[in-house]
Structure formats: structure tokens, C-alpha cells
Write a protein that holds these residues in place. Structure first.
Motif, PDB file in Angstrom:
ATOM      1  N   HIS A   1      15.329 102.107  61.533  1.00  0.00           N
ATOM      2  CA  HIS A   1      15.620 102.672  60.386  1.00  0.00           C
ATOM      3  C   HIS A   1      17.160 101.243  59.899  1.00  0.00           C
ATOM      4  O   HIS A   1      16.780 100.714  58.855  1.00  0.00           O
ATOM      5  N   VAL A   2      17.058 100.462  60.499  1.00  0.00           N
ATOM      6  CA  VAL A   2      17.860  98.990  59.988  1.00  0.00           C
ATOM      7  C   VAL A   2      17.274  98.720  59.049  1.00  0.00           C
ATOM      8  O   VAL A   2      17.215  97.822  58.042  1.00  0.00           O
ATOM      9  N   GLU A   3      16.002  98.186  59.376  1.00  0.00           N
ATOM     10  CA  GLU A   3      14.925  97.302  58.474  1.00  0.00           C
ATOM     11  C   GLU A   3      15.040  98.126  56.603  1.00  0.00           C
ATOM     12  O   GLU A   3      14.961  97.395  56.091  1.00  0.00           O
ATOM     13  N   ILE A   4      14.516  99.380  57.110  1.00  0.00           N
ATOM     14  CA  ILE A   4      14.690 100.230  55.680  1.00  0.00           C
ATOM     15  C   ILE A   4      16.399  99.756  54.932  1.00  0.00           C
ATOM     16  O   ILE A   4      16.232  99.847  53.889  1.00  0.00           O
ATOM     17  N   MET A   5      17.118 100.297  55.479  1.00  0.00           N
ATOM     18  CA  MET A   5      18.560  99.490  55.021  1.00  0.00           C
ATOM     19  C   MET A   5      18.241  99.293  54.737  1.00  0.00           C
ATOM     20  O   MET A   5      19.585  98.957  53.807  1.00  0.00           O
ATOM     21  N   ARG A   6      18.352  97.467  55.517  1.00  0.00           N
ATOM     22  CA  ARG A   6      18.385  96.379  54.935  1.00  0.00           C
ATOM     23  C   ARG A   6      17.768  95.770  53.290  1.00  0.00           C
ATOM     24  O   ARG A   6      17.983  94.986  52.674  1.00  0.00           O
ATOM     25  N   ARG A   7      17.007  97.036  53.317  1.00  0.00           N
ATOM     26  CA  ARG A   7      16.264  96.883  51.358  1.00  0.00           C
ATOM     27  C   ARG A   7      16.860  97.511  50.956  1.00  0.00           C
ATOM     28  O   ARG A   7      16.340  97.546  49.618  1.00  0.00           O
ATOM     29  N   ARG A   8      18.130  98.407  51.062  1.00  0.00           N
ATOM     30  CA  ARG A   8      18.871  99.551  50.149  1.00  0.00           C
ATOM     31  C   ARG A   8      18.679  99.041  48.282  1.00  0.00           C
ATOM     32  O   ARG A   8      18.196  99.356  47.743  1.00  0.00           O
ATOM     33  N   ARG A   9      18.512  97.617  48.242  1.00  0.00           N
ATOM     34  CA  ARG A   9      19.106  97.403  47.321  1.00  0.00           C
ATOM     35  C   ARG A   9      18.085  96.939  46.609  1.00  0.00           C
ATOM     36  O   ARG A   9      17.875  96.556  45.569  1.00  0.00           O
ATOM     37  N   GLU A  10      17.175  96.880  46.754  1.00  0.00           N
ATOM     38  CA  GLU A  10      15.955  97.372  45.918  1.00  0.00           C
ATOM     39  C   GLU A  10      15.094  98.212  45.837  1.00  0.00           C
ATOM     40  O   GLU A  10      14.680  98.316  44.682  1.00  0.00           O
ATOM     41  N   TRP A  11      16.425  99.295  46.106  1.00  0.00           N
ATOM     42  CA  TRP A  11      15.534 100.235  45.667  1.00  0.00           C
ATOM     43  C   TRP A  11      16.587 101.180  45.041  1.00  0.00           C
ATOM     44  O   TRP A  11      16.875 102.522  44.579  1.00  0.00           O
ATOM     45  N   PHE A  12      17.705 101.201  45.356  1.00  0.00           N
ATOM     46  CA  PHE A  12      19.173 101.963  45.026  1.00  0.00           C
ATOM     47  C   PHE A  12      19.518 101.122  43.889  1.00  0.00           C
ATOM     48  O   PHE A  12      20.238  99.743  44.142  1.00  0.00           O
ATOM     49  N   GLU A  13      20.498 101.548  43.426  1.00  0.00           N
ATOM     50  CA  GLU A  13      21.611 100.996  42.245  1.00  0.00           C
ATOM     51  C   GLU A  13      22.606 100.538  43.656  1.00  0.00           C
ATOM     52  O   GLU A  13      23.052 101.505  43.993  1.00  0.00           O
ATOM     53  N   PRO A  14      23.759  99.676  42.578  1.00  0.00           N
ATOM     54  CA  PRO A  14      25.050  99.198  43.664  1.00  0.00           C
ATOM     55  C   PRO A  14      26.037 100.272  43.408  1.00  0.00           C
ATOM     56  O   PRO A  14      26.230 100.844  41.953  1.00  0.00           O
ATOM     57  N   SER A  15      26.747 100.914  43.929  1.00  0.00           N
ATOM     58  CA  SER A  15      27.793 102.060  43.927  1.00  0.00           C
ATOM     59  C   SER A  15      29.081 101.112  44.335  1.00  0.00           C
ATOM     60  O   SER A  15      29.079 100.388  44.767  1.00  0.00           O
ATOM     61  N   GLU A  16      29.938 101.319  43.371  1.00  0.00           N
ATOM     62  CA  GLU A  16      31.427 101.353  43.339  1.00  0.00           C
ATOM     63  C   GLU A  16      32.863 102.150  44.463  1.00  0.00           C
ATOM     64  O   GLU A  16      33.329 101.719  44.636  1.00  0.00           O
ATOM     65  N   ARG A  17      31.756 103.449  44.395  1.00  0.00           N
ATOM     66  CA  ARG A  17      32.097 104.939  45.036  1.00  0.00           C
ATOM     67  C   ARG A  17      31.905 104.612  46.417  1.00  0.00           C
ATOM     68  O   ARG A  17      30.470 104.099  46.957  1.00  0.00           O
ATOM     69  N   PRO A  18      32.421 105.110  47.531  1.00  0.00           N
ATOM     70  CA  PRO A  18      31.922 105.642  48.618  1.00  0.00           C
ATOM     71  C   PRO A  18      30.295 106.164  48.989  1.00  0.00           C
ATOM     72  O   PRO A  18      30.208 107.264  47.650  1.00  0.00           O
ATOM     73  N   HIS A  19      29.615 105.708  49.415  1.00  0.00           N
ATOM     74  CA  HIS A  19      28.459 106.189  49.191  1.00  0.00           C
ATOM     75  C   HIS A  19      28.341 106.463  50.973  1.00  0.00           C
ATOM     76  O   HIS A  19      27.456 107.523  50.876  1.00  0.00           O
ATOM     77  N   MET A  20      28.693 107.094  51.639  1.00  0.00           N
ATOM     78  CA  MET A  20      28.527 106.854  52.937  1.00  0.00           C
ATOM     79  C   MET A  20      29.653 107.717  53.684  1.00  0.00           C
ATOM     80  O   MET A  20      31.041 106.878  53.173  1.00  0.00           O
ATOM     81  N   ALA A  21      30.036 108.826  54.563  1.00  0.00           N
ATOM     82  CA  ALA A  21      31.238 110.177  54.798  1.00  0.00           C
ATOM     83  C   ALA A  21      30.903 110.254  56.287  1.00  0.00           C
ATOM     84  O   ALA A  21      29.493 110.498  55.904  1.00  0.00           O
ATOM     85  N   LEU A  22      31.474 110.005  56.691  1.00  0.00           N
ATOM     86  CA  LEU A  22      31.364 110.126  58.353  1.00  0.00           C
ATOM     87  C   LEU A  22      32.847 111.779  58.046  1.00  0.00           C
ATOM     88  O   LEU A  22      33.304 111.315  58.033  1.00  0.00           O
ATOM     89  N   TRP A  23      32.769 113.148  59.539  1.00  0.00           N
ATOM     90  CA  TRP A  23      33.178 113.797  59.401  1.00  0.00           C
ATOM     91  C   TRP A  23      32.838 115.303  60.852  1.00  0.00           C
ATOM     92  O   TRP A  23      31.498 114.996  60.843  1.00  0.00           O
ATOM     93  N   TRP A  24      33.538 116.025  61.356  1.00  0.00           N
ATOM     94  CA  TRP A  24      33.352 116.486  62.186  1.00  0.00           C
ATOM     95  C   TRP A  24      33.305 117.824  62.260  1.00  0.00           C
ATOM     96  O   TRP A  24      33.735 118.212  60.835  1.00  0.00           O
ATOM     97  N   VAL A  25      32.224 118.736  61.985  1.00  0.00           N
ATOM     98  CA  VAL A  25      31.960 119.882  62.532  1.00  0.00           C
ATOM     99  C   VAL A  25      32.223 121.009  62.764  1.00  0.00           C
ATOM    100  O   VAL A  25      31.526 120.514  64.450  1.00  0.00           O
ATOM    101  N   PRO A  26      32.206 121.758  63.091  1.00  0.00           N
ATOM    102  CA  PRO A  26      31.733 123.266  64.132  1.00  0.00           C
ATOM    103  C   PRO A  26      29.602 123.124  64.407  1.00  0.00           C
ATOM    104  O   PRO A  26      29.427 122.859  63.958  1.00  0.00           O
ATOM    105  N   ALA A  27      30.036 123.068  65.671  1.00  0.00           N
ATOM    106  CA  ALA A  27      28.522 123.322  66.602  1.00  0.00           C
ATOM    107  C   ALA A  27      27.390 124.064  65.817  1.00  0.00           C
ATOM    108  O   ALA A  27      27.851 125.295  66.243  1.00  0.00           O
ATOM    109  N   GLY A  28      26.664 123.869  65.039  1.00  0.00           N
ATOM    110  CA  GLY A  28      25.960 124.759  64.720  1.00  0.00           C
ATOM    111  C   GLY A  28      26.115 125.065  63.036  1.00  0.00           C
ATOM    112  O   GLY A  28      25.380 124.982  62.348  1.00  0.00           O
ATOM    113  N   HIS A  29      27.210 124.694  62.185  1.00  0.00           N
ATOM    114  CA  HIS A  29      27.124 124.184  61.366  1.00  0.00           C
ATOM    115  C   HIS A  29      26.394 123.451  60.874  1.00  0.00           C
ATOM    116  O   HIS A  29      26.769 122.545  60.961  1.00  0.00           O
TER     117      HIS A  29
END
Length: 161
Positions: A87-115
Motif C-alpha cells: 500500500h505504501v508504494e501507492i500512498m507515496r504517489r498520491r500527489r500524482e493523482w490527488f489535489e493537495p488539501s489544507e484540511r485534514p484528509h485522514m482521521a481515525l476513531w473508535w466505533v462499537p464492534a460491528g458498526h
């Protein structure tokens, strides 16, 4: 079975439509990278549209703003997939395909199992992260928070540079 799962969202605005020749390498690798995720330890679920990926699930009516969402058993499992697999090889190329963002583009959070988080829920988490920075409600790999069970987590500092 754990009471909570780790949800992740990663959004990006493509520089061109998904079927444009400049996006071809990204589009051609979607099935391979999604299969890698699904076969990775700790993988639970991922958001899919009609084409076995989420590229047809636009955000706010913008067909070039696409989501990637999944749930995992824990932070180390997701981190291993994101930072220590093909996956990292694709992630390293993200600037080729995606516009830069000044806002967060990634977030993590906990959800109840199965949600299964919705795009609307994910957008709320990105907004929380933009306004408040990392909190237990929405955080990053660099500043993780434990699942509500109280398990300890450590940052994946080397992988987040």
C-alpha cells in the motif's frame, strides 16, 4: 471479541475524473490494494460502491472527491497495512493523482464492534480534527488514543514521518 473497532477515513479530490488517463495507474491498482487490505491481519470491513471500491461514492456531489473508509481490530494492524505493505508504494504517489488539501484528509476513531461508519460520520470526524486537533473523538496515527476499553497505544512515529 473486542468491544470496539478502529475506523479510518481518508478522502481525496482527484486531479481528474477516475477514468482519465492521468489517473489510470491509481485506478488500475485499486483492486490489488483493496485485496491486500482485505487479506491483512486485523482487517474487518471497507466501504464499497458499485465497482468493488468507493470511487463512485462521491462526497458533497463532487465526483472527484472520493472516500476510503474501513474498520480494523486495532491501530497496529492498520498501521502495518498502511506503512509496511505494498500500500505504501501507492500512498507515496498520491500527489500524482490527488489535489493537495489544507484540511485534514485522514482521521481515525473508535466505533462499537460491528458498526459501519457512514460518509457523513466520517466527514464529521474530519471536521472535528480540523477544529480541535487530535482528541479521543477523532485522531491520527501520530497522536493515537486508546479504545474506550483503556488499552494503551503507542504512536507509530517512524511510519508517520
Amino acid at each position: 471479541m473486542a468491544a470496539f473497532e478502529l475506523a479510518q477515513v481518508n478522502i481525496g479530490r482527484l486531479k481528474a475524473p477516475i477514468d482519465h488517463p492521468s489517473i489510470k495507474d491509481f485506478a488500475d491498482n485499486l483492486d490489488r490494494i483493496n485485496l491486500l487490505a482485505e487479506s491483512s491481519p486485523g482487517f474487518v470491513w471497507r466501504l464499497k460502491g458499485d465497482g468493488n471500491n468507493a470511487t463512485d461514492l462521491s462526497i458533497d456531489g463532487d465526483p472527484q472527491l472520493i472516500p476510503n473508509m474501513s474498520t480494523w481490530t486495532d491501530i497496529p494492524s492498520l498501521g502495518a497495512y498502511v506503512y509496511r505493505s505494498a500500500h505504501v508504494e501507492i500512498m507515496r504517489r498520491r500527489r500524482e493523482w490527488f489535489e493537495p488539501s489544507e484540511r485534514p484528509h485522514m482521521a481515525l476513531w473508535w466505533v462499537p464492534a460491528g458498526h459501519r461508519p457512514t460518509i457523513e460520520e466520517a466527514m464529521e470526524k474530519l471536521a472535528l480534527l480540523a477544529v480541535h486537533g487530535p482528541t479521543p473523538a477523532a485522531f491520527t496515527f501520530r497522536q493515537p488514543f486508546p479504545a474506550p476499553t483503556g488499552d494503551k497505544v503507542s504512536p507509530l512515529l517512524d511510519e508517520c514521518a
